[in-house]
Design a protein around this motif. Sequence first.
Motif, PDB file in Angstrom:
ATOM      1  N   MET A   1       0.841  -1.183   0.000  1.00  0.00           N
ATOM      2  CA  MET A   1       0.000   0.000   0.000  1.00  0.00           C
ATOM      3  C   MET A   1       0.889   1.251   0.000  1.00  0.00           C
ATOM      4  N   THR A   2       0.968   1.947   1.107  1.00  0.00           N
ATOM      5  CA  THR A   2       1.793   3.152   1.171  1.00  0.00           C
ATOM      6  C   THR A   2       2.705   3.057   2.381  1.00  0.00           C
ATOM      7  N   HIS A   3       3.364   4.179   2.707  1.00  0.00           N
ATOM      8  CA  HIS A   3       4.220   4.209   3.892  1.00  0.00           C
ATOM      9  C   HIS A   3       3.400   4.062   5.169  1.00  0.00           C
ATOM     10  N   ARG A   4       2.173   4.509   5.134  1.00  0.00           N
ATOM     11  CA  ARG A   4       1.292   4.469   6.300  1.00  0.00           C
ATOM     12  C   ARG A   4       0.079   3.595   5.978  1.00  0.00           C
ATOM     13  N   PRO A   5       0.194   2.306   6.183  1.00  0.00           N
ATOM     14  CA  PRO A   5      -0.873   1.394   5.744  1.00  0.00           C
ATOM     15  C   PRO A   5      -2.162   1.515   6.553  1.00  0.00           C
ATOM     16  N   LEU A   6      -2.100   2.085   7.745  1.00  0.00           N
ATOM     17  CA  LEU A   6      -3.313   2.182   8.544  1.00  0.00           C
ATOM     18  C   LEU A   6      -4.254   3.281   8.067  1.00  0.00           C
ATOM     19  N   ILE A   7      -3.737   4.297   7.391  1.00  0.00           N
ATOM     20  CA  ILE A   7      -4.583   5.406   6.937  1.00  0.00           C
ATOM     21  C   ILE A   7      -5.643   4.925   5.937  1.00  0.00           C
ATOM     22  N   PRO A   8      -5.291   4.178   4.875  1.00  0.00           N
ATOM     23  CA  PRO A   8      -6.345   3.693   3.970  1.00  0.00           C
ATOM     24  C   PRO A   8      -7.331   2.745   4.659  1.00  0.00           C
ATOM     25  N   LEU A   9      -6.836   1.946   5.605  1.00  0.00           N
ATOM     26  CA  LEU A   9      -7.735   1.041   6.324  1.00  0.00           C
ATOM     27  C   LEU A   9      -8.687   1.819   7.231  1.00  0.00           C
ATOM     28  N   LEU A  10      -8.185   2.858   7.874  1.00  0.00           N
ATOM     29  CA  LEU A  10      -9.037   3.691   8.711  1.00  0.00           C
ATOM     30  C   LEU A  10     -10.095   4.405   7.874  1.00  0.00           C
ATOM     31  N   ILE A  11      -9.688   4.916   6.718  1.00  0.00           N
ATOM     32  CA  ILE A  11     -10.658   5.572   5.827  1.00  0.00           C
ATOM     33  C   ILE A  11     -11.694   4.558   5.343  1.00  0.00           C
ATOM     34  N   SER A  12     -11.263   3.333   5.055  1.00  0.00           N
ATOM     35  CA  SER A  12     -12.208   2.290   4.642  1.00  0.00           C
ATOM     36  C   SER A  12     -13.189   1.974   5.755  1.00  0.00           C
ATOM     37  N   TYR A  13     -12.696   1.864   6.986  1.00  0.00           N
ATOM     38  CA  TYR A  13     -13.563   1.561   8.123  1.00  0.00           C
ATOM     39  C   TYR A  13     -14.577   2.681   8.339  1.00  0.00           C
ATOM     40  N   LEU A  14     -14.128   3.926   8.289  1.00  0.00           N
ATOM     41  CA  LEU A  14     -15.041   5.060   8.449  1.00  0.00           C
ATOM     42  C   LEU A  14     -16.055   5.121   7.311  1.00  0.00           C
ATOM     43  N   THR A  15     -15.642   4.744   6.112  1.00  0.00           N
ATOM     44  CA  THR A  15     -16.577   4.674   4.990  1.00  0.00           C
ATOM     45  C   THR A  15     -17.657   3.636   5.267  1.00  0.00           C
ATOM     46  N   GLY A  16     -17.274   2.495   5.838  1.00  0.00           N
ATOM     47  CA  GLY A  16     -18.248   1.473   6.205  1.00  0.00           C
ATOM     48  C   GLY A  16     -19.221   1.971   7.261  1.00  0.00           C
ATOM     49  N   LEU A  17     -18.724   2.740   8.230  1.00  0.00           N
ATOM     50  CA  LEU A  17     -19.613   3.314   9.240  1.00  0.00           C
ATOM     51  C   LEU A  17     -20.603   4.291   8.616  1.00  0.00           C
ATOM     52  N   LEU A  18     -20.122   5.108   7.682  1.00  0.00           N
ATOM     53  CA  LEU A  18     -21.016   6.055   7.008  1.00  0.00           C
ATOM     54  C   LEU A  18     -22.037   5.346   6.127  1.00  0.00           C
ATOM     55  N   VAL A  19     -21.603   4.323   5.418  1.00  0.00           N
ATOM     56  CA  VAL A  19     -22.538   3.553   4.584  1.00  0.00           C
ATOM     57  C   VAL A  19     -23.611   2.926   5.457  1.00  0.00           C
ATOM     58  N   GLY A  20     -23.222   2.368   6.590  1.00  0.00           N
ATOM     59  CA  GLY A  20     -24.187   1.768   7.506  1.00  0.00           C
ATOM     60  C   GLY A  20     -25.138   2.781   8.118  1.00  0.00           C
ATOM     61  N   ASN A  21     -24.691   4.012   8.225  1.00  0.00           N
ATOM     62  CA  ASN A  21     -25.544   5.056   8.784  1.00  0.00           C
ATOM     63  C   ASN A  21     -26.635   5.478   7.811  1.00  0.00           C
ATOM     64  N   TYR A  22     -26.355   5.432   6.519  1.00  0.00           N
ATOM     65  CA  TYR A  22     -27.312   5.931   5.532  1.00  0.00           C
ATOM     66  C   TYR A  22     -28.034   4.849   4.742  1.00  0.00           C
ATOM     67  N   PHE A  23     -27.491   3.640   4.678  1.00  0.00           N
ATOM     68  CA  PHE A  23     -28.118   2.574   3.901  1.00  0.00           C
ATOM     69  C   PHE A  23     -28.294   1.342   4.784  1.00  0.00           C
ATOM     70  N   HIS A  24     -29.365   0.621   4.542  1.00  0.00           N
ATOM     71  CA  HIS A  24     -29.617  -0.597   5.308  1.00  0.00           C
ATOM     72  C   HIS A  24     -29.525  -1.794   4.379  1.00  0.00           C
ATOM     73  N   LEU A  25     -28.554  -2.654   4.651  1.00  0.00           N
ATOM     74  CA  LEU A  25     -28.401  -3.910   3.931  1.00  0.00           C
ATOM     75  C   LEU A  25     -28.686  -5.040   4.914  1.00  0.00           C
ATOM     76  N   PRO A  26     -29.251  -6.138   4.480  1.00  0.00           N
ATOM     77  CA  PRO A  26     -29.488  -7.251   5.399  1.00  0.00           C
ATOM     78  C   PRO A  26     -28.158  -7.789   5.948  1.00  0.00           C
ATOM     79  N   THR A  27     -28.154  -8.080   7.228  1.00  0.00           N
ATOM     80  CA  THR A  27     -26.925  -8.494   7.901  1.00  0.00           C
ATOM     81  C   THR A  27     -26.423  -9.850   7.411  1.00  0.00           C
TER      82      THR A  27
END
Length: 120
Positions: free
Chosen positions: A1-27
Amino acid sequence: MTHRPLIPLLISYLTGLLVGNYFHLPTGPTLIVTAVLLFVLLFTILLDRRHASAVLLPAIIILIGYLFINPFIHPQLPNAHVSNFLTDDHLNIQGELCRPPKLLEDRSRLYVKAERIYVN
């Protein structure tokens, strides 16, 4: 990935939280897709396919973020839960208090063991 591999993973995790806040998918299906993608990621790592794993890992982290926020945004309530009886009409609840009332800024919260619910 990059020099700081946690940054893209953190952005991905926050994106998942935002998606879950606005859209409902079956678990259930979301959990199955996440498990399948984890197995595909494992095989891409074993086959040394770096480009595929660089795409799969953020997708999996997005789904994990969604799965973590989903129970809080869309809780699984029983059929007899009082929220299923809410209408525009008045609602009378007969029962006993389980705990003392909790006073909040603009409302109060009551924990009631409902015995009967009357819908007018």
